[in-house]
Design a protein around this motif. Sequence first.
Motif, mmCIF file in Angstrom:
data_model
loop_
_atom_site.group_PDB
_atom_site.id
_atom_site.type_symbol
_atom_site.label_atom_id
_atom_site.label_comp_id
_atom_site.label_asym_id
_atom_site.label_seq_id
_atom_site.Cartn_x
_atom_site.Cartn_y
_atom_site.Cartn_z
ATOM 1 N N PHE A 31 2.948 6.429 8.256
ATOM 2 C CA PHE A 31 3.037 7.889 8.382
ATOM 3 C C PHE A 31 2.432 8.378 9.700
ATOM 4 C CE2 PHE A 31 2.402 7.283 3.648
ATOM 5 C CZ PHE A 31 3.757 7.290 3.357
ATOM 6 N N ALA A 32 2.701 7.606 10.784
ATOM 7 C CA ALA A 32 2.231 7.943 12.135
ATOM 8 C C ALA A 32 0.708 7.908 12.264
ATOM 9 C CB ALA A 32 2.776 9.301 12.580
ATOM 10 N N GLN A 33 0.046 7.181 11.382
ATOM 11 C CA GLN A 33 -1.405 7.048 11.483
ATOM 12 C C GLN A 33 -1.830 5.817 12.284
ATOM 13 O OE1 GLN A 33 -3.644 8.176 7.685
ATOM 14 N NE2 GLN A 33 -1.592 7.772 6.883
ATOM 15 N N ASP A 34 -0.909 4.848 12.481
ATOM 16 C CA ASP A 34 -1.250 3.655 13.251
ATOM 17 C C ASP A 34 -1.122 3.924 14.742
ATOM 18 O OD1 ASP A 34 -1.959 2.014 11.184
ATOM 19 O OD2 ASP A 34 0.027 1.125 10.943
ATOM 20 N N SER A 77 0.847 -1.190 0.000
ATOM 21 C CA SER A 77 0.000 0.000 0.000
ATOM 22 C C SER A 77 0.885 1.243 0.000
ATOM 23 C CB SER A 77 -0.925 0.022 1.224
ATOM 24 O OG SER A 77 -0.190 0.382 2.392
ATOM 25 N N SER A 78 0.268 2.402 -0.051
ATOM 26 C CA SER A 78 1.029 3.653 -0.092
ATOM 27 C C SER A 78 1.768 3.938 1.208
ATOM 28 C CB SER A 78 0.104 4.824 -0.418
ATOM 29 O OG SER A 78 -0.917 4.939 0.571
ATOM 30 N N CYS A 79 1.339 3.331 2.307
ATOM 31 C CA CYS A 79 2.039 3.560 3.586
ATOM 32 C C CYS A 79 2.600 2.254 4.135
ATOM 33 C CB CYS A 79 1.125 4.247 4.596
ATOM 34 S SG CYS A 79 -0.228 3.236 5.237
ATOM 35 N N ASP A 80 3.137 1.438 3.246
ATOM 36 C CA ASP A 80 3.730 0.151 3.614
ATOM 37 C C ASP A 80 4.784 0.350 4.710
ATOM 38 O OD1 ASP A 80 4.929 -2.346 3.761
ATOM 39 O OD2 ASP A 80 4.957 -2.640 1.589
ATOM 40 N N SER A 81 4.553 -0.276 5.862
ATOM 41 C CA SER A 81 5.494 -0.201 6.979
ATOM 42 C C SER A 81 5.993 -1.583 7.381
ATOM 43 C CB SER A 81 4.824 0.473 8.189
ATOM 44 O OG SER A 81 4.340 1.761 7.860
ATOM 45 N N SER A 82 5.869 -2.549 6.480
ATOM 46 C CA SER A 82 6.298 -3.919 6.746
ATOM 47 C C SER A 82 7.813 -3.981 6.888
ATOM 48 C CB SER A 82 5.855 -4.835 5.602
ATOM 49 O OG SER A 82 4.488 -4.684 5.307
ATOM 50 N N ALA A 83 8.296 -4.964 7.684
ATOM 51 C CA ALA A 83 9.746 -5.057 7.898
ATOM 52 C C ALA A 83 10.113 -6.406 8.496
ATOM 53 C CB ALA A 83 10.221 -3.941 8.827
ATOM 54 N N TRP A 84 11.385 -6.780 8.277
ATOM 55 C CA TRP A 84 11.978 -7.924 8.967
ATOM 56 C C TRP A 84 12.562 -7.452 10.304
ATOM 57 C CZ3 TRP A 84 11.792 -12.992 7.887
ATOM 58 C CH2 TRP A 84 11.487 -13.398 6.580
#
Length: 268
Positions: free
Chosen positions: A192-195, A140-147
């Motif tokens: 973007f600090a929305q979660d 998505s536009s705010c992809d915050s996924s990570a290992w």
Amino acid sequence: MNRFARIAVVSLGLLLAMQGTARADGLGTIPYGDNCWGTGTDADRDGLNDDCEYQVAFWFMPLFWFDSGESGFARRPYFAVKSTSFSTRTLQVFYMDTFFEDSGVTTGHDGDPEFQILEVHYSGGRWYLDWAYLSAHRKSSCDSSAWYSYGQLEYDTAIDSRNSSRGWPTLYVAEDKHATYNNLSTCDSGCFAQDYCSRTTYQYLDTATSNRLVSRNVGSTAVQLINSVTLNGKTERLLDDVEFTGWDDQWYRPNSQGYRRHLNDFGF
């Protein structure tokens, strides 16, 4: 025995006692090790014992902390397992969260295919968590996924004394959006600090049946053990490139995309 000798003996005794009560890393509850490979029933033909796949997925299933404002708890999780290396006895477990809905106020939709991948290995009678990939609005536009490495994760050992460091991880679920994070501060900066996350309600049980992943092994995209699932009179295709509706499919809400794109990207 002189005073210094007595002090040395007492100190040694205290050290041994401390070592005896220290919590070992990893999990010793899984009844498979080397015999996870090349033994028993192998329905998905991947070289792994089917019951070993279940036991590893069962015991490492993450514990979720939900926020106080969460309104979309319902989910029906599934999993897939693959071997990445026999020489290092390493597996990856793909946890499909399959939330029924994303209940965000302005961006809500039916079906929410967030997921986690845990990489674990077996050594010396115990299984250890090494890495975790946590999806957070992936693609998505705010992809915050990570290992994350095992040292970047938390473990709620007080909730279940069978757990330990490098056992099943504690994850934080973004309010109504279900992105998962390794801690509260990472969550609060996600998308973007929305979660937003908090430690209010925890869950590692399947809320639909109160069983952890019983008969939920989907196999793989190539050898599908489960694909089509009918629940509440509605059918969901978990492994296809079709819309994921979370068994709701409400006419007034959009649907999310399915799991196949994620499974393909990670080789499941």
